[in-house]
Write a protein that holds these residues in place. Sequence first.
Motif, PDB file in Angstrom:
ATOM      1  N   LEU A   1      -3.976  -0.915   0.176  1.00  0.00           N
ATOM      2  CA  LEU A   1      -3.914   0.173   1.154  1.00  0.00           C
ATOM      3  C   LEU A   1      -3.073  -0.221   2.363  1.00  0.00           C
ATOM      4  CD1 LEU A   1      -7.594   1.505   1.116  1.00  0.00           C
ATOM      5  CD2 LEU A   1      -5.564   2.605   0.183  1.00  0.00           C
ATOM      6  N   LEU A   2      -3.230  -1.476   2.799  1.00  0.00           N
ATOM      7  CA  LEU A   2      -2.447  -1.948   3.944  1.00  0.00           C
ATOM      8  C   LEU A   2      -0.961  -1.966   3.620  1.00  0.00           C
ATOM      9  CD1 LEU A   2      -4.705  -4.881   5.249  1.00  0.00           C
ATOM     10  CD2 LEU A   2      -4.271  -2.682   6.379  1.00  0.00           C
ATOM     11  N   GLU A   3      -0.619  -2.372   2.399  1.00  0.00           N
ATOM     12  CA  GLU A   3       0.789  -2.380   1.989  1.00  0.00           C
ATOM     13  C   GLU A   3       1.351  -0.967   1.965  1.00  0.00           C
ATOM     14  OE1 GLU A   3       0.812  -4.349  -1.752  1.00  0.00           O
ATOM     15  OE2 GLU A   3       0.595  -6.359  -0.907  1.00  0.00           O
ATOM     16  N   GLU A   4       0.545  -0.025   1.464  1.00  0.00           N
ATOM     17  CA  GLU A   4       0.984   1.370   1.442  1.00  0.00           C
ATOM     18  C   GLU A   4       1.141   1.908   2.867  1.00  0.00           C
ATOM     19  OE1 GLU A   4      -1.151   2.660  -2.785  1.00  0.00           O
ATOM     20  OE2 GLU A   4      -1.999   3.281  -0.872  1.00  0.00           O
ATOM     21  N   PHE A   5       0.226   1.525   3.735  1.00  0.00           N
ATOM     22  CA  PHE A   5       0.305   1.960   5.125  1.00  0.00           C
ATOM     23  C   PHE A   5       1.556   1.396   5.793  1.00  0.00           C
ATOM     24  CE2 PHE A   5      -0.752   1.382   9.651  1.00  0.00           C
ATOM     25  CZ  PHE A   5      -0.965   2.715   9.988  1.00  0.00           C
TER      26      PHE A   5
ATOM     27  N   CYS B   1       4.498   3.403   4.807  1.00  0.00           N
ATOM     28  CA  CYS B   1       4.524   4.684   5.522  1.00  0.00           C
ATOM     29  C   CYS B   1       5.028   4.499   6.948  1.00  0.00           C
ATOM     30  CB  CYS B   1       3.136   5.321   5.524  1.00  0.00           C
ATOM     31  SG  CYS B   1       2.577   5.908   3.912  1.00  0.00           S
ATOM     32  N   VAL B   2       4.560   3.418   7.609  1.00  0.00           N
ATOM     33  CA  VAL B   2       4.989   3.145   8.978  1.00  0.00           C
ATOM     34  C   VAL B   2       6.487   2.880   9.019  1.00  0.00           C
ATOM     35  CG1 VAL B   2       4.814   1.506  10.891  1.00  0.00           C
ATOM     36  CG2 VAL B   2       2.738   2.294   9.734  1.00  0.00           C
ATOM     37  N   ASP B   3       6.989   2.094   8.056  1.00  0.00           N
ATOM     38  CA  ASP B   3       8.420   1.799   8.002  1.00  0.00           C
ATOM     39  C   ASP B   3       9.229   3.067   7.797  1.00  0.00           C
ATOM     40  OD1 ASP B   3       7.991  -1.360   6.225  1.00  0.00           O
ATOM     41  OD2 ASP B   3       7.926  -0.894   8.370  1.00  0.00           O
ATOM     42  N   ASN B   4       8.737   3.946   6.924  1.00  0.00           N
ATOM     43  CA  ASN B   4       9.443   5.200   6.672  1.00  0.00           C
ATOM     44  C   ASN B   4       9.475   6.072   7.925  1.00  0.00           C
ATOM     45  OD1 ASN B   4      10.054   4.697   3.974  1.00  0.00           O
ATOM     46  ND2 ASN B   4       8.071   5.427   3.267  1.00  0.00           N
TER      47      ASN B   4
ATOM     48  N   TYR C   1      -5.418   9.557   3.967  1.00  0.00           N
ATOM     49  CA  TYR C   1      -4.111  10.002   4.462  1.00  0.00           C
ATOM     50  C   TYR C   1      -2.994   9.078   3.971  1.00  0.00           C
ATOM     51  CZ  TYR C   1      -0.409  10.875   7.919  1.00  0.00           C
ATOM     52  OH  TYR C   1       0.787  11.136   8.532  1.00  0.00           O
ATOM     53  N   GLU C   2      -3.257   7.786   4.030  1.00  0.00           N
ATOM     54  CA  GLU C   2      -2.253   6.812   3.599  1.00  0.00           C
ATOM     55  C   GLU C   2      -1.981   6.916   2.096  1.00  0.00           C
ATOM     56  OE1 GLU C   2      -4.909   6.096   5.423  1.00  0.00           O
ATOM     57  OE2 GLU C   2      -3.934   5.741   7.370  1.00  0.00           O
TER      58      GLU C   2
ATOM     59  N   ALA D   1       1.488   7.787   0.253  1.00  0.00           N
ATOM     60  CA  ALA D   1       2.010   6.834  -0.733  1.00  0.00           C
ATOM     61  C   ALA D   1       2.422   7.585  -1.997  1.00  0.00           C
ATOM     62  CB  ALA D   1       0.954   5.786  -1.061  1.00  0.00           C
ATOM     63  N   ALA D   2       1.665   8.632  -2.362  1.00  0.00           N
ATOM     64  CA  ALA D   2       2.027   9.460  -3.512  1.00  0.00           C
ATOM     65  C   ALA D   2       3.318  10.230  -3.234  1.00  0.00           C
ATOM     66  CB  ALA D   2       0.894  10.430  -3.841  1.00  0.00           C
ATOM     67  N   VAL D   3       3.478  10.690  -1.996  1.00  0.00           N
ATOM     68  CA  VAL D   3       4.724  11.368  -1.612  1.00  0.00           C
ATOM     69  C   VAL D   3       5.904  10.418  -1.787  1.00  0.00           C
ATOM     70  CG1 VAL D   3       6.014  12.360   0.327  1.00  0.00           C
ATOM     71  CG2 VAL D   3       3.618  12.964  -0.016  1.00  0.00           C
ATOM     72  N   GLN D   4       5.731   9.168  -1.389  1.00  0.00           N
ATOM     73  CA  GLN D   4       6.784   8.174  -1.544  1.00  0.00           C
ATOM     74  C   GLN D   4       7.111   7.950  -3.019  1.00  0.00           C
ATOM     75  OE1 GLN D   4       8.677   6.558   0.899  1.00  0.00           O
ATOM     76  NE2 GLN D   4       9.830   6.076  -0.955  1.00  0.00           N
ATOM     77  N   SER D   5       6.094   7.929  -3.872  1.00  0.00           N
ATOM     78  CA  SER D   5       6.317   7.756  -5.308  1.00  0.00           C
ATOM     79  C   SER D   5       7.093   8.929  -5.890  1.00  0.00           C
ATOM     80  CB  SER D   5       4.975   7.607  -6.039  1.00  0.00           C
ATOM     81  OG  SER D   5       4.306   6.433  -5.637  1.00  0.00           O
TER      82      SER D   5
END
Length: 211
Positions: free
Chosen positions: A14-18, A21-24, A114-115, A119-123
């Motif tokens: 979850l932290l990696e996905e977060f 998201c922060v980087d994006n 939310y994260e 993350a699914a949006v990124q996929s």
Amino acid sequence: MKKLGQELFALQTLLEEFDKCVDNQRARLNDLKELEESFQKDLEDVGHMKDNVPAHMPKREAPTQGGESVMKQSETLQQEHVKKSSRSFIREMDFITVSEFDSIPQYMRGRVSYEQLNAAVQSINTSVTAKYKILHQSVKSLNNHSRKLQQRFKEQESKDTRGHFFVVEDDFREFTQVKMDKRFQGILSMLRHCQRLKELRGGGLTRYLLL
């Protein structure tokens, strides 16, 4: 201990996905700042032009026959550039905002955070980008596997998908590690609720069109 290890692993994921998201979001913020600076400069240039319009504007001379040829050639080059740019453009889905996430009914959200939703949006964006990069390439530049993919992508298109970017379940399997389980189907329902995509069924396929 095993259960604790599993929970730690899930937390790390979850932290990696977060972080992604922060980087994006940080990249998007930088782009917006650059756009704002560019807009401000254009605004200043327009203001300068407005304040320094000459009292008498020179008349435009009628173009000679050679001048007409040059103008037509320039227009043709501009049209070709526009067509080439439109072919290379790949649309991506916007990330879900906090307010949008809060508007999703609780029964639909379940335990999805939310994260995890973003993350699914990124996929989905990864799948769309990979798919349309292959579609935009010439056949000669592709290897055998990519040629087969390109042919499959074209066969999946229809009159209803014209002008839209879309993916199917096979694209998720091809380009991401997403599991097409009930949880992901629920996420797709949440994205439909947020008007990020819509489903188009036909020919034994479910196409997910980006809105």
